[in-house]
Design an enzyme around this catalytic site. Structure first.
Site, PDB file in Angstrom:
ATOM      1  N   SER B 156       9.191   8.223  -6.439  1.00 41.34           N
ATOM      2  CA  SER B 156       9.769   7.543  -7.780  1.00 41.34           C
ATOM      3  C   SER B 156       8.793   7.419  -8.664  1.00 41.34           C
ATOM      4  O   SER B 156       8.764   8.714  -9.311  1.00 41.34           O
ATOM      5  CB  SER B 156       8.819   5.915  -6.921  1.00 41.34           C
ATOM      6  N   ARG B 226       8.726  -9.178  -7.540  1.00 41.60           N
ATOM      7  CA  ARG B 226       8.083  -8.284  -6.147  1.00 41.60           C
ATOM      8  C   ARG B 226       9.385  -8.507  -5.363  1.00 41.60           C
ATOM      9  O   ARG B 226       9.782  -7.148  -4.753  1.00 41.60           O
ATOM     10  CB  ARG B 226       6.729  -8.429  -5.478  1.00 41.60           C
ATOM     11  N   ASP B 322      19.193   6.222  -0.729  1.00 43.52           N
ATOM     12  CA  ASP B 322      17.429   6.209  -1.490  1.00 43.52           C
ATOM     13  C   ASP B 322      19.281   5.536  -2.705  1.00 43.52           C
ATOM     14  O   ASP B 322      19.877   6.098  -3.522  1.00 43.52           O
ATOM     15  CB  ASP B 322      17.088   6.934  -2.127  1.00 43.52           C
ATOM     16  N   HIS B 355      14.733   3.887  -0.490  1.00 44.72           N
ATOM     17  CA  HIS B 355      13.855   4.645  -1.477  1.00 44.72           C
ATOM     18  C   HIS B 355      12.226   4.871  -0.748  1.00 44.72           C
ATOM     19  O   HIS B 355      11.774   6.013  -1.032  1.00 44.72           O
ATOM     20  CB  HIS B 355      13.623   3.597  -2.741  1.00 44.72           C
TER      21      HIS B 355
END
EC number: 2.3.1.31
Lengths: 195, 377
Positions: B156, B226, B322, B355
């Site tokens: 990432s 978040r 992802d 992901h």
């Protein structure tokens, strides 16, 4: 570890230290042999993720991709040899794949099963069914081989396009056989080509 | 280096922190000095320094890659990849993982003290880039006596740093592993981050980033940020399998706005747990750094140029579910590396987890990374 016979022929005729692209490299058996015995800088392209993982885990540089799509990304003349073993007959556009092969590599090795081998002919003639042989083990509906070809088909194909045949080897039961009547007697052919 | 050196040399071990004099010249033009870096090391640096591996963490990650987190007590975030018998193994490798510049786990960031005024930086902290993070890591490696890295590895945002390493310090990287990452943030990537930043900034407690002295941070805004981001880390199929339309500890819908659905309860929990361990301003700065990331742009618009000077081997891995950094992004990097003539391997692994798959148990990922790293020896 012994290589498949067509791969062994290719391995024997690649120059030391050459740059090689193996298209449809499987688990990297040929690449590993070329690296270990001839100091070749080998790169691979392979469609199956499990095979790619196996090849990478032997320390080879292999990209997951599809010869029908991803060869376009490789620059001209970026390799000494481009190799296509047992993959031509699975391509959607074998002609385009071959063009790319000869564009990317200064020379190209191509190996394929011969659909005109006598056993295939006999099977079709007497059985009236699509042949299932040791070299062509899949049935008509689940075979990845969507463009069956014969040695004579391939010879006329390259002649029509002005492609130079620099070498040709023929195999029957894993043993090299003469080029005489190869279209009838050989199960398998390996060609070395150049534009 | 002998064992005695290792035990007496305070530079090595878990939970380290160093203040480097700098200055670090940032892409934004500012000079940062001094520079705090919190980091951990595992294993022993070979006499020739040839076994060093740098691990780069993701947006909200930290330096505790394979040790228990001091605050949460949870195991290291990549203990599946790093540890005894793992692909990255302290028995063979000297492993470094540093908290990125701009973060809040001990490295310099908006929550740390601005020496000029003796107060937290807040929004006076300079905007940083992925390349700035990499330059700070290089300063740490200088301090540790590490010259060239056997490998730099990241997933990432860690993958963005890993990619930036051979582009920024071509002579210092022999191998580069980039997992579930990208060479640039797309409009969609930026859009999701902007939602998160606006959620933080819309919280009245944010107060232009000047919230530190009252210990009353913009927790609600950061939690929403978040929650939105967390959705992008999962796949739709994964969410459906795990939650579907299941209700949370109730038989029927309440015709109200409680967390009726399990997915709502789960996301709220993710948001609340996050604010306990992360600083809202750091979230703004790091997401900005990711949005600014475009490795091609830094090299005349051609990604291949970024790797022209590098002799590193590359290994890229993507995951089929992802959608944050999809396989097409990895393929674009592979294409550029091919054009640059770099040795590159790429595989798309199958996982239902989107992901986040790079952080989860994946024998195939371990097999690929292990084989790739061993090939360099």
């Amino acid at each position: 570890m012994s290589l498949r016979p067509d791969l062994a022929i290719i391995a024997d005729h690649v120059a030391h230290g050459a740059r090689v692209l193996d298209v449809g490299c499987g688990d990297g058996a040929l690449m590993a042999a070329l690296r270990d015995t001839r100091g070749v800088d080998a790169r691979g392209l392979e469609i199956d993720g499990g095979n790619v993982a196996a090849a990478v885990s032997r320390g080879l540089s292999v990209i997951q991709g599809d010869a029908d799509v991803d060869l376009a990304d490789y620059p001209d003349a970026s390799f000494d040899y481009a190799i296509l073993s047992q993959t031509l007959q699975t391509a959607r556009r074998p002609d385009v794949v071959l063009d790319h092969l000869l564009r990317i590599g200064r020379q190209a090795f191509v190996s394929f099963p011969n659909f005109a081998h006598w056993r295939v002919r006999a099977s079709l003639l007497w059985g009236g069914r699509m042949p299932v042989t040791p070299l062509l083990p899949e049935r008509w509906y689940d075979t990845p081989n969507i463009h069956h070809l014969t040695i004579d088909d391939f010879r006329s194909f390259v002649a029509d396009r002005g492609i130079v045949v620099e070498g040709a080897w023929f195999l029957s039961r894993g043993v090299e056989t003469s080029s005489a009547a190869a279209n009838f007697r050989a199960e398998h052919a390996v060609f070395l080509l150049k534009h | 280096m002998t064992d005695t050196d290792l035990h007496t040399d305070g530079r090595f071990g878990l939970d380290r922190r160093i203040t480097l004099p700098g200055p670090l010249r940032l892409d934004g033009g500012a000079l940062l000095s001094p520079l705090d870096i919190a980091y951990e090391t595992y294993g022993t640096l070979d006499a020739d320094g040839g076994n060093a591996i740098l691990i780069c963490h993701a947006l909200t990650g930290d330096q505790h890659v394979a040790s228990n987190h001091p605050r949460t007590g949870k195991p290291g975030w990549w203990a599946r990849m790093v540890g005894p018998g793992k692909p990255i193994d302290p028995a063979r490798h000297f492993i470094v993982c540093a908290n990125v510049l701009g973060s809040c786990m001990g490295s310099s960031g908006p929550a740390s003290i601005n020496p000029a005024i003796g107060q937290p930086w807040g929004m006076a902290f300079p905007v940083i880039t992925i390349r700035d993070m990499v330059r700070a890591q290089a300063m740490l490696l200088d301090h540790l006596g590490v010259g060239a890295l056997l490998a730099v590895v990241g997933g990432s945002m860690g993958g963005m740093q890993a990619l930036s390493w051979p582009a920024t310090f071509p002579e210092r990287v022999k191998a580069c592993v980039v997992i579930a990452s990208t060479a640039r943030h797309t409009a969609q990537n930026i859009a999701f981050h902007e939602v998160g930043r606006q959620a933080v900034m819309a919280d009245p407690k944010w107060r232009n980033g000047d919230y530190y002295q009252d210990q009353d941070p913009p927790a609600a805004g950061l939690a929403v940020a978040r929650m939105a981001a967390h959705i992008t880390y999962l796949s739709e199929a994964g969410l459906t399998e795990k939650f579907g339309r299941k209700l949370q500890a109730r038989e029927t819908k309440t015709f109200g706005f409680d967390a009726d659905f399990q997915i709502e309860s789960y996301l709220r929990h993710q948001g609340i747990a996050f604010v306990d361990r992360f600083d809202a301003n750091s979230y703004l700065y790091i997401t900005r750094a990711m949005d600014y990331f475009d490795l091609a742009e830094e090299h005349g618009g051609h990604l291949a140029n970024a790797f022209k000077a590098s002799k590193a081997r590359f290994c890229l891995v993507s995951f089929d579910t992802d959608w944050l950094y999809p396989t097409s992004e990895s393929r674009a990097i592979v294409h550029a590396l091919n054009a640059a003539g770099a040795p590159v391997s790429f595989v798309e692994l199958s996982s239902p987890f989107g992901h986040d798959a790079f952080l989860l148990e994946s024998p195939e990922l371990n097999r690929v990374v292990d084989g790739f790293l061993r090939a360099g020896l």
